[in-house]
Enzyme design. Structure first.
Site, short mmCIF file in Angstrom:
data_model
loop_
_atom_site.label_atom_id
_atom_site.label_comp_id
_atom_site.label_asym_id
_atom_site.label_seq_id
_atom_site.Cartn_x
_atom_site.Cartn_y
_atom_site.Cartn_z
N HIS A 494 7.23 -14.69 27.62
CA HIS A 494 6.26 -14.17 28.46
C HIS A 494 6.43 -14.10 29.97
O HIS A 494 6.29 -12.98 30.64
CB HIS A 494 5.03 -15.18 28.18
CG HIS A 494 3.78 -14.74 28.96
ND1 HIS A 494 2.69 -14.04 28.60
CD2 HIS A 494 3.43 -15.00 30.33
CE1 HIS A 494 1.62 -13.82 29.50
NE2 HIS A 494 2.16 -14.49 30.56
N GLU A 495 6.91 -15.43 30.57
CA GLU A 495 7.04 -15.02 31.94
C GLU A 495 8.24 -14.65 32.28
O GLU A 495 8.19 -13.79 33.20
CB GLU A 495 7.40 -16.70 32.38
CG GLU A 495 6.10 -17.80 32.32
CD GLU A 495 4.92 -17.05 32.79
OE1 GLU A 495 5.10 -16.36 34.04
OE2 GLU A 495 3.68 -17.54 32.48
N HIS A 498 7.06 -10.77 33.30
CA HIS A 498 6.63 -10.58 34.56
C HIS A 498 8.05 -10.43 35.42
O HIS A 498 7.92 -9.43 36.16
CB HIS A 498 6.04 -11.84 35.12
CG HIS A 498 4.78 -12.23 34.56
ND1 HIS A 498 3.76 -11.03 34.70
CD2 HIS A 498 4.10 -13.26 33.91
CE1 HIS A 498 2.50 -11.52 34.13
NE2 HIS A 498 2.56 -13.08 33.80
N HIS A 501 8.99 -6.94 34.91
CA HIS A 501 8.09 -6.05 35.58
C HIS A 501 8.41 -5.93 37.13
O HIS A 501 8.83 -4.77 37.46
CB HIS A 501 6.65 -6.47 35.60
CG HIS A 501 5.55 -5.55 35.79
ND1 HIS A 501 4.43 -6.00 35.62
CD2 HIS A 501 5.60 -4.17 36.13
CE1 HIS A 501 3.51 -4.96 36.32
NE2 HIS A 501 4.57 -3.77 36.16
#
Length: 706
Positions: A494-495, A498, A501
Site C-alpha cells: 500500500h505505502e 504512494h 504515484h
C-alpha cells in the site's frame, strides 16, 4: 500516507539580491543550501543539527516573504507567467528545510526536536497566512483566474491557476481585514494544539511498555517472542520481553497470546492513549480544536468544518455524499461482525472459557475461527514473508507495470543507519530515488507512511523526485531475516503505491506533481497496488521460506485466497466507526463536545458492536487532530478503495489479468503520471470510461451488492 508542506508554494528559485540583509546573513545554513551530489542533488542528512532548525526555518520564511512580496508588488499587469508561474518558483529553501524538519519530527524525535516544534509550528502557520491573505497578491491571482479561458493557457496551466485561486479563497483571501486577522489567530492556535496532541500521543506510545517474563508468553509464536525480547533489550531490560504501546507490537500480541488477563491489559493501555486523565490527556485539546475549526469555517462562509473541508477540495464535494457512501456499507459490515462474533463465541463456549467475547478477545478467537473454517493459521505464512524479499517483490511488480528498475545506492548521506537508498530507472532513464526506513525505534511515530523529499517537475528544467517509505517493523538479530505478517505485507505494498504515484509523476508544475491530489483520491493508487501482493507471480518468486528458500506452498496460498473475505466485518467496521465519528464531530457545529461522551453516544446510535472499538479512538486519532490533514476526511480511505477496487476489475476483465500491459499503460497515462494536473474525476473517467461503481468494493469484502 504522510504529507508535510512547509508554505503556500511548492518550490522556489529566487535571486538572493532580493533578500533582506538579515536573511543573507543566515543563508549559509546547511539546511537552506541547495542539495548537491549525484542524481540532481541529495539531502545533506549528515549536516543536520537540531539547533539549526529554528534559524533555518526563520530564514526560509523571510526569504519566501521577500519572493512573494516581489510578485505582489510587480507593476506589470498580471499574467500567468509573472504571477502563477512566479509563485510556483517560491519557497525552495523552505521545502529543503521542511524535509529535514519533518523527518526529525516524525522519525528522530527527541525532547530538543519537540521543543522546536512547540515554538515553530504556530510561527509556520502564521507565515502561511501572511501569504494566503496577501490582498495585492490575491488581486493578481484573481485577475489571471478570471481571464484563464481567453489567454492561451495550456490545460495544465489552467488547472494550476484554478487550484491556486481556490487555495487562496479557501484560506480567506476575500475576507475583510478583521476576519482575516481572526482566521490567522485561529490557524496559529491550531498549529500549537496539533503539536501538543501529537506529542501527547507520542509520549503515551513511548512511555507505556508491558514487560513480561518467559512464563507470560503462552501462545506467542517464536518471531513475536523475539520481537518482544528486542523491545525489552532496546529499553535496557535484557532477558525480559516488552510489548510496546504501538500497533505493530500490540496487534500480534492480541492475536496470539493465550493469557486473557494480559490481552485485556495490553488492549486497554493501547486504546487509552491520550485518554488517561493526566498531563498528556488529549480531551481538552480536542475540544478546543473543534471549537476553533467551526469558528473558522463560519468566518469563511460554511456551516461546519466538514462543509469547508470538502467543498471544492474533494471528489465527494459534500459531507452528505461521504456519509451516504459510509452508510451504504455500514449495515453490511456490522451484520458481518455479528456473524463473526457468534462463531467466536461458539468456539469459546466449546473450550469452556466461560467468557463473553470482549474487544481484547476478537483477534485471538478470530484466528481460532480462521483455523477451524479454513484450516488456516496465518502464522503459517509468516516464515515465507521476509521483509527484504517482499521489498524485491514490490520492485519486480512495479517493473512489470511501469517499467521501473531499482538499483542500490551507497555513499549518499542518510538520516539513520537503518535507512537504505535505491536509484529508480526506466530503461536507461533516471527517474528518482527511493529511501526506505523500515524499523521501529524510540522517537519514531508509529504506523507506516510515504513522504516526498523532493517533487518532480519540468518547470525550470527537469527535476526528478525523491520519495521515501517508512515503517515500524521490529528489527531482528544480526543475520536473521525479518519476518512480517500478511497484513504488514499488504501495508508495505500500500505505502509503496504512494511512492509509485510520486515516481510516475510527469507534470510541468511542482504544485500538481505526484501525490498532491485531493485527499479522497490520494489513497487510490496505493490501494490499487495492494492487489499485486497475492498474485502467483509475486508469491512464487518472492514469498520464500527464510530457512529453506522454498516458495510459499500453493495450498497455503489457496487457503489465504479462500479466506480473503474473512474478518472483513471487523476490519471494515472498526475503520468506518472512526470515519463516521470524524465526520460527525465536524458536523456538530459549535456544540460543547465532551470527546469521550460524544464517541460513546454516537457509536451507540450507530449500533456499534460492543466487541470491537473504533480503529482510532478520538483521543488518539492523529489523522484528524495532529493536523488538519484528514479532518472530516478519514472517509477518504473508503472512497479511494471503492475507486481502487473498481480499477482492479478493469485489470481482471483484460486478457492479461493483473499484469495486462494495455491496462497498466492506461493506468500510467491517465492516472499515475497526471498528479493533480487533471481533475481526479476526469482522470478516472479517462481510465475506466465511466465513474466508479461501489459494487466492486462490496464484492471484494464478501458483502451483498444489493
Amino acid at each position: 500516507m504522510r504529507r508535510r508542506t512547509f508554505l503556500a508554494a511548492s518550490t522556489a528559485l529566487a535571486a538572493t539580491s532580493a533578500l533582506p540583509a538579515g536573511v543573507l546573513a543566515q543563508s549559509t545554513s546547511p539546511l537552506l543550501a541547495p542539495w548537491t551530489g549525484p542524481f540532481g542533488g541529495v539531502p545533506a542528512f549528515d549536516k543536520v543539527k537540531v539547533a539549526d532548525f529554528k534559524p533555518a526555518l526563520e530564514a526560509a520564511m523571510a526569504q519566501e516573504l521577500a519572493e512573494v512580496d516581489a510578485i505582489a508588488n510587480n507593476p506589470a499587469a498580471p499574467t500567468f507567467e509573472n504571477t502563477i508561474a512566479a509563485l510556483e518558483a517560491t519557497g525552495r529553501a523552505g521545502d529543503r528545510v521542511s524535509t529535514y524538519y519533518g523527518i526529525w519530527s516524525d522519525t528522530l524525535s527527541t525532547p530538543e526536536v519537540r521543543a522546536v516544534e512547540k515554538e515553530m509550528e504556530p510561527k509556520l502557520a502564521a507565515h502561511a497566512d501572511r501569504i494566503l491573505q496577501n490582498a495585492r497578491l490575491f488581486q493578481r491571482i484573481d485577475a489571471v483566474y478570471q481571464h484563464r479561458e481567453h489567454t492561451g493557457l495550456t490545460p495544465e496551466q489552467k488547472r494550476v491557476t484554478e487550484l491556486r485561486w481556490n487555495a487562496f479563497v479557501r484560506a480567506g483571501a476575500r475576507l475583510n481585514p478583521e476576519q482575516k486577522a481572526r482566521v490567522a489567530q485561529i490557524n496559529t492556535e491550531l498549529a500549537g494544539l496539533f503539536t501538543t496532541f501529537n506529542q501527547n500521543l507520542l509520549h503515551d506510545e513511548d512511555a507505556y511498555v508491558l514487560y513480561l517474563k518467559a512464563a507470560d508468553l503462552e501462545g506467542l509464536p517464536a518471531d513475536v517472542r523475539a520481537a518482544a525480547a528486542s523491545v525489552a533489550k532496546d529499553r535496557g531490560k535484557p532477558g525480559e520481553y516488552g510489548i510496546a504501546n504501538t500497533r505493530s507490537s500490540v496487534d500480534p500480541f492480541l492475536t496470539y497470546s493465550a493469557r486473557r488477563d494480559l490481552r485485556e491489559k495490553v488492549w486497554k493501555t493501547f486504546y487509552s492513549r491520550g485518554d488517561n486523565g493526566d498531563a498528556h490527556d488529549n480531551n481538552a485539546v480536542i475540544k478546543r480544536i473543534l471549537k476553533l475549526r467551526v469558528e473558522r469555517a463560519r468566518i469563511l462562509g460554511f456551516p461546519t468544518h466538514a462543509h469547508w473541508r470538502l467543498a471544492n477540495n474533494s471528489m465527494a464535494e459534500t459531507p452528505d455524499a461521504a456519509m451516504a457512501l459510509m452508510m451504504r456499507v455500514w449495515p453490511s459490515a456490522t451484520a458481518r461482525v455479528r456473524e463473526e462474533v457468534a462463531e467466536m463465541q461458539a468456539i469459546a463456549d466449546r473450550e469452556g472459557a466461560k467468557i463473553k467475547i470482549a474487544p481484547w478477545d476478537y483477534r485471538y478467537y478470530a484466528e481460532k475461527v480462521r483455523k477451524a473454517r479454513y484450516d488456516l493459521d496465518m502464522n503459517e505464512a509468516k516464515p515465507y514473508l521476509q521483509l527484504d524479499k517482499l521489498r524485491e517483490g514490490m520492485f519486480w511488480a512495479s517493473g512489470e507495470l511501469y517499467g521501473f528498475s531499482f538499483h542500490p545506492v551507497t555513499g549518499v548521506p542518510v538520516q539513520h543507519p537503518d535507512v537504505t537508498v535505491w536509484e529508480v530507472k526506466r530503461g536507461p532513464e533516471h527517474i528518482g530515488l527511493w529511501y526506505f526506513d523500515p524499523y521501529a525505534r524510540q522517537g519514531k511515530r508509529s504506523g507506516a507512511w510515504m513522504n516526498a523529499y523532493r517533487g518532480q517537475e519540468t518547470f525550470q528544467g527537469k527535476v526528478t523526485t525523491i520519495v521515501s517509505n517508512n515503517s515500524n517493523f521490529v528489527k531482528g538479530a544480526p543475520g536473521e531475516a525479518v519476518l512480517i505478517s500478511w497484513d504488514d505485507a499488504q501495508t508495505m505494498f500500500h505505502e509503496f503505491g504512494h511512492a509509485l504515484h510520486g515516481l510516475n509523476s510527469a507534470v510541468t508544475y511542482p504544485s500538481v506533481a505526484g501525490t498532491r491530489v485531493f485527499r479522497d483520491y490520494v489513497e487510490f493508487p496505493s490501494q490499487v497496488n495492494e492487489s499485486w501482493l497475492p498474485t502467483p507471480q509475486v508469491l512464487n518468486r518472492f514469498a520464500l521460506h527464510h530457512q529453506t528458500g522454498k516458495p510459499i506452498p500453493a495450498d497455503l496460498v489457496a487457503k489465504i485466497e479462500k479466506a480473503s473475505t474473512f474478518r472483513q466485518g471487523f476490519d471494515v467496521t472498526e475503520y468506518l466507526a472512526s470515519a463516521m465519528i470524524d465526520m460527525k464531530l465536524h458536523l456538530a457545529g459549535d456544540a460543547d463536545i465532551d470527546p469521550d461522551a460524544f464517541e460513546r453516544e454516537e457509536l451507540k446510535k450507530l449500533g456499534m458492536p460492543d466487541e470491537l472499538p473504533m480503529r482510532h479512538r478520538t483521543p488518539q486519532f492523529g489523522h484528524i487532530f495532529s493536523s488538519d490533514g484528514y479532518s472530516a476526511g478519514y472517509y477518504s480511505y473508503l472512497w479511494s478503495e471503492v475507486i481502487a477496487l473498481d480499477a482492479v476489475e478493469a485489470f481482471k476483465e483484460a486478457p492479461g489479468g493483473l499484469y495486462d500491459k494495455a491496462v497498466a499503460r492506461k493506468l500510467h497515462d491517465e492516472v499515475m503520471s497526471k498528479g493533480n494536473s487533471v481533475h481526479p474525476r476526469e482522470q478516472y473517467r479517462a481510465f475506466r470510461g465511466r465513474d466508479p461503481d461501489v459494487k466492486a468494493y462490496l464484492r471484494d469484502k464478501g458483502f451483498p451488492t444489493t
